[in-house]
Design an enzyme around this catalytic site. Sequence first.
Site, short mmCIF file in Angstrom:
data_model
loop_
_atom_site.label_atom_id
_atom_site.label_comp_id
_atom_site.label_asym_id
_atom_site.label_seq_id
_atom_site.Cartn_x
_atom_site.Cartn_y
_atom_site.Cartn_z
N HIS A 1 0.81 -1.22 0.00
CA HIS A 1 0.00 0.00 0.00
C HIS A 1 0.85 1.27 0.00
CE1 HIS A 1 -2.91 -2.72 2.41
NE2 HIS A 1 -3.18 -2.82 1.13
N LYS B 1 6.29 6.06 7.37
CA LYS B 1 5.75 5.16 8.40
C LYS B 1 6.87 4.62 9.28
CE LYS B 1 2.02 3.35 5.52
NZ LYS B 1 1.44 2.16 4.91
N TYR C 1 1.82 1.39 13.85
CA TYR C 1 2.41 2.33 12.90
C TYR C 1 2.29 3.76 13.43
CZ TYR C 1 0.55 -1.24 9.61
OH TYR C 1 0.19 -2.38 8.97
N ASP D 1 -6.96 -5.94 -1.92
CA ASP D 1 -5.59 -6.31 -2.29
C ASP D 1 -5.54 -7.32 -3.44
OD1 ASP D 1 -4.47 -4.53 -0.55
OD2 ASP D 1 -3.97 -6.01 0.97
#
Length: 174
Positions: free
Chosen positions: A57, A66, A126, A162
Amino acid sequence: MQIKKTKLKGLKIINNKIYKDSRGHFKEDFKLAFFKGVRFIFSCTSKSKKNVLRGLHMQTKKKQGKFVSVVKGSILDVVVDLRKNSKTFGKHYKIELSDKNGKSIFVPPGFAHGFLARERENIVHYYNTNYRSSKHEIGIMWNDTSLKIKWPIKKPILSKKDKNNLTLKQFLKK
């Protein structure tokens, strides 16, 4: 806490020390001092069962950096450099992150990110440099042969979204 640079510019591995005793363990996950100029504004957590593959992603606008750490379990974390002017465009990096090895990864903006959950229960945390925008989120197909990623699984558990991710070739046409 030690920071290790990788061959992909801006991508960093963080080796966190784990302090263990008879009660359990303590780990320092993040120190702002190691990330001068980086501003994290959004935090999230995911939980995945074994063989779930999330990704790859990225955000196309308001790109996200991130900082990824595993709270419980183990993941094979994979990032792909999709910065079109980068010398390492299309190259990937993979690393095992787990609650036992204490490693984290900083993924700079412009990279696609994904992971394969390897234990019965996997909790991933995250910190993000930008908010998630569902209308600016895209995915690259996890098994796109042009990326040459060797995954240790043939049939992972994927979300509907996905399963319909783009190939790298389709991404380049956008």
